[in-house]
Design an enzyme around this catalytic site. Structure first.
Site, PDB file in Angstrom:
ATOM      1  N   TYR A 109       0.857  -1.197   0.000  1.00  0.00           N
ATOM      2  CA  TYR A 109       0.000   0.000   0.000  1.00  0.00           C
ATOM      3  C   TYR A 109       0.883   1.234   0.000  1.00  0.00           C
ATOM      4  O   TYR A 109       1.877   1.321   0.742  1.00  0.00           O
ATOM      5  CB  TYR A 109      -0.902   0.038   1.233  1.00  0.00           C
ATOM      6  CG  TYR A 109      -1.677   1.336   1.360  1.00  0.00           C
ATOM      7  CD1 TYR A 109      -2.933   1.473   0.792  1.00  0.00           C
ATOM      8  CD2 TYR A 109      -1.139   2.445   2.023  1.00  0.00           C
ATOM      9  CE1 TYR A 109      -3.644   2.666   0.870  1.00  0.00           C
ATOM     10  CE2 TYR A 109      -1.833   3.641   2.112  1.00  0.00           C
ATOM     11  CZ  TYR A 109      -3.086   3.744   1.534  1.00  0.00           C
ATOM     12  OH  TYR A 109      -3.772   4.934   1.608  1.00  0.00           O
ATOM     13  N   GLU A 197      -4.098   7.185  -3.652  1.00  0.00           N
ATOM     14  CA  GLU A 197      -3.912   5.859  -3.072  1.00  0.00           C
ATOM     15  C   GLU A 197      -3.546   4.884  -4.187  1.00  0.00           C
ATOM     16  O   GLU A 197      -4.218   4.846  -5.224  1.00  0.00           O
ATOM     17  CB  GLU A 197      -5.188   5.364  -2.395  1.00  0.00           C
ATOM     18  CG  GLU A 197      -5.396   5.895  -0.996  1.00  0.00           C
ATOM     19  CD  GLU A 197      -6.524   5.166  -0.287  1.00  0.00           C
ATOM     20  OE1 GLU A 197      -6.429   4.997   0.937  1.00  0.00           O
ATOM     21  OE2 GLU A 197      -7.496   4.768  -0.961  1.00  0.00           O
TER      22      GLU A 197
END
Length: 386
Positions: A109, A197
């Site tokens: 991530y 993101e």
């Protein structure tokens, strides 16, 4: 303003970030050309909506068959997709992303976000990617790595090392990541983003990094200087009432309650919603008419509020400073007559000429309850909503 995944990846590509080969399908007639252009054996097929949870909703598949791709496009193009992040109506699918399948070794991530408390851009990373980052932060906080950029929005070598080590990258991957994160920061700052993101950022089976997904929020206040991004806006993904409100300079967000709210100032609006909750009610919306309250803005605000069938009563809470309360009261009376409001309206006007305003409202003989005290106004509007 939100962007679709395919738009995010196009920007990633422009700024030198690693992404898979892809094509976009807007109609079933685009399928053959898209498959031919990619010229690969295995595809990832993704419906494009502004919502997470597409995979669980059946909006993402792996396929080696053009027949399956056709069936997927036929199923979703022009239809609405319901996920855990949408309402019961879902969001319309107007295009499909067709992408080369990536062989994944690890999922990571990586995100950038404006951190209000530190007044800086935060770089957030985790070796546990491909899942909800909030659950990782809650259950495994030691797996969240974070650095804050300096006032020049530059990342230092030692900060890159902190993130790279947290992601458990080897030396060659560290070199690749150093370039990736610098380009990502440049994209974030040059395009006035509020959030990026990449979940997941993957290490493929060749040991290389790849941005497998992309979520971008653009600062809407900066769109006047981001003409190219403005053209990427997909209004089909936006809530209709919120879209209508934006045309009139009204800040509106739909909620699930039965008490409509009309307030001037975001802070006062939040406080108004809190006090409605305190007295057992549930706000139907957040609506900030801003500082320049006038007949036109009040009329449009009324139209938007009453178009929500859940609204059973309305609370107007206006602080009169530069704008006189009596002028606002005249606008409320006029707007209610124009719109034809039948549900009860509780009005609390405080400040410049508030007593004069109260007299105007009481003489209007409309379904208006005037209160100078906010607690009494909140109690009354909640009572009327039930």
């Amino acid at each position: 303003m939100n962007l679709h995944e395919y738009q995010a990846k196009s920007l990633f590509r422009d700024f030198g970030l690693p992404v898979s080969k892809s094509e976009i399908i807007f109609s079933e007639s685009d399928i053959d050309g898209a498959v031919s252009n990619l010229n690969v054996k295995k595809f990832v097929v993704k419906a494009q909506v502004h919502a997470g949870g597409r995979g669980k909703a059946g909006g993402v598949i792996l396929s080696e068959s053009i027949k399956e791709i056709r069936e997927f496009c036929s199923k979703w193009l022009g239809k609405n997709m319901v996920t855990y992040q949408t309402d019961s109506k879902g969001q319309p699918v107007s295009c499909i992303l067709l992408e080369e399948c990536t062989d994944i070794e690890r999922e990571l991530y990586l995100g950038l976000v404006i951190d209000r408390s530190s007044k800086s851009i935060a770089v957030i990373a985790s070796p546990d990617g491909g899942v909800d980052i909030e659950s990782v932060a809650e259950n495994s906080p030691e797996k969240i790595f974070k650095v804050f950029l300096n006032s020049s929005n530059q990342i230092q070598k030692e900060e890159i090392k902190i993130i790279s080590d947290g992601l458990e990258l080897n030396q060659s991957q560290y070199i690749e990541f150093s370039e990736l994160i610098k380009n990502l920061i440049r994209l974030f700052t040059e395009k006035d983003f509020s959030l990026i993101e990449i979940n997941p950022l993957v290490v493929n089976t060749e040991g290389r990094l790849n941005c497998l997904d992309g979520k971008i929020n653009v600062d809407s206040n900066a769109l006047y200087r981001q003409e190219a991004l403005s053209k990427m806006r997909d209004i089909s993904q936006e809530e209709k009432l919120e879209l209508e409100a934006s045309k009139w300079g009204l800040n509106y967000v739909t909620l699930d309650g039965s008490v409509g709210c009309m307030v001037n100032g975001a802070g006062l609006a939040m406080g108004t919603m809190d006090i409605i909750k305190l007295y057992g009610g549930f706000p139907a919306n957040f609506l900030d008419v801003g500082g320049a309250v006038n007949r036109e803005s009040v009329t449009e605000a009324f139209k938007i509020i009453v178009s929500d069938s859940k609204v059973k009563s309305i609370l107007i809470n206006i602080f009169g400073g530069i704008v006189r309360c009596d002028v606002v009261a005249e606008g409320i009376v006029s707007a209610m007559q124009d719109v034809g409001i039948e549900i009860p309206v509780v009005v609390r006007l405080k400040g410049n000429n508030a007593e004069v305003a109260k007299d105007i409202l009481e003489k209007s003989r409309l379904n208006i309850f005037s209160e100078l005290d906010l607690s009494l106004a909140a109690k009354k509007v909640v009572e009327l909503s039930k």
